[in-house]
Write an enzyme that holds these catalytic residues in place. Structure first.
Site, short mmCIF file in Angstrom:
data_model
loop_
_atom_site.label_atom_id
_atom_site.label_comp_id
_atom_site.label_asym_id
_atom_site.label_seq_id
_atom_site.Cartn_x
_atom_site.Cartn_y
_atom_site.Cartn_z
N GLU A 219 -1.24 -1.29 -5.13
CA GLU A 219 -2.37 -0.62 -5.25
C GLU A 219 -2.32 0.19 -6.66
OE1 GLU A 219 -5.35 0.75 -1.96
OE2 GLU A 219 -4.63 2.51 -2.72
N ASP B 39 0.70 -1.13 0.09
CA ASP B 39 0.12 0.06 -0.15
C ASP B 39 1.01 1.31 -0.07
OD1 ASP B 39 -2.20 1.64 0.22
OD2 ASP B 39 -2.14 1.72 2.34
N ASP C 12 -2.38 0.95 7.41
CA ASP C 12 -1.93 0.81 6.08
C ASP C 12 -1.07 -0.80 5.99
OD1 ASP C 12 -1.49 3.68 5.06
OD2 ASP C 12 -0.39 3.76 7.23
#
Length: 173
Positions: A67, A8, A139
């Site tokens: 991502e 992430d 996160d």
């Protein structure tokens, strides 16, 4: 069996999550955050690159999932996020890992069942799916969710890729 590293990305905090997939079973291997406290962006990118490289060396994943960039209202933030993603992707590519990208909405849909899920819902489902004793940091939970998404969707990606390859060679199965 496959080990998947989920990332992430962020210019200040980059979450990571590592899981092992054995058939339909997912096993938690590790997670955390790469925190960059320095102020200049080039130094932060260097820390992200070094941190992701170290994680790859430690866990030896076969797949790297990250991502995708989303459209942000603040162009400067979007550019910094893109650069952080780039630093992480280069670390993976330098170690010959295949890179897979997933949209945040797709990750939430896969893990929670709702594409507009809240962070707390993602954390809860990651905890449940990986049988963790507590919710991971936000996160790190997002990174684990990205890795879980890769596990669930990679069979379809592989099948589509093989189908296209066979069609390109003029063979049908």
């Amino acid at each position: 069996m496959a080990i998947i590293l989920g990332i992430d990305p962020g210019s200040r905090i980059t979450g990571y999550g590592v899981i092992r997939q054995t058939g339909r079973q997912l096993t938690y291997l590790g997670s955390g955050c790469i925190r960059t406290s320095v102020t200049d962006l080039p130094s932060r990118l260097k820390l992200i690159y070094a941190g992701v490289s170290e994680i790859i060396t430690q866990f030896q994943p076969e797949y790297f999932a990250i991502e995708q960039v989303f459209m942000a209202k603040n162009a400067d933030s979007a550019l910094k996020l893109g650069q952080a993603r780039g630093a992480a992707i280069v670390a993976a590519v330098n170690q010959d890992l295949p890179v897979f990208e997933y949209a945040a909405r797709q990750v939430k849909q896969t893990v929670v069942g709702i594409g507009s899920a809240e962070k707390s819902q993602v954390q809860h489902m990651v905890r449940t799916l990986l049988k963790l004793p507590a919710n991971p940091q936000a996160d790190a939970a997002d990174a684990l969710a990205i890795a879980i998404t890769h596990c669930h969707l990679s069979q379809n990606v592989t099948r589509l890729g093989e189908g296209n390859l066979n069609l390109a060679r003029g063979r049908l199965r």
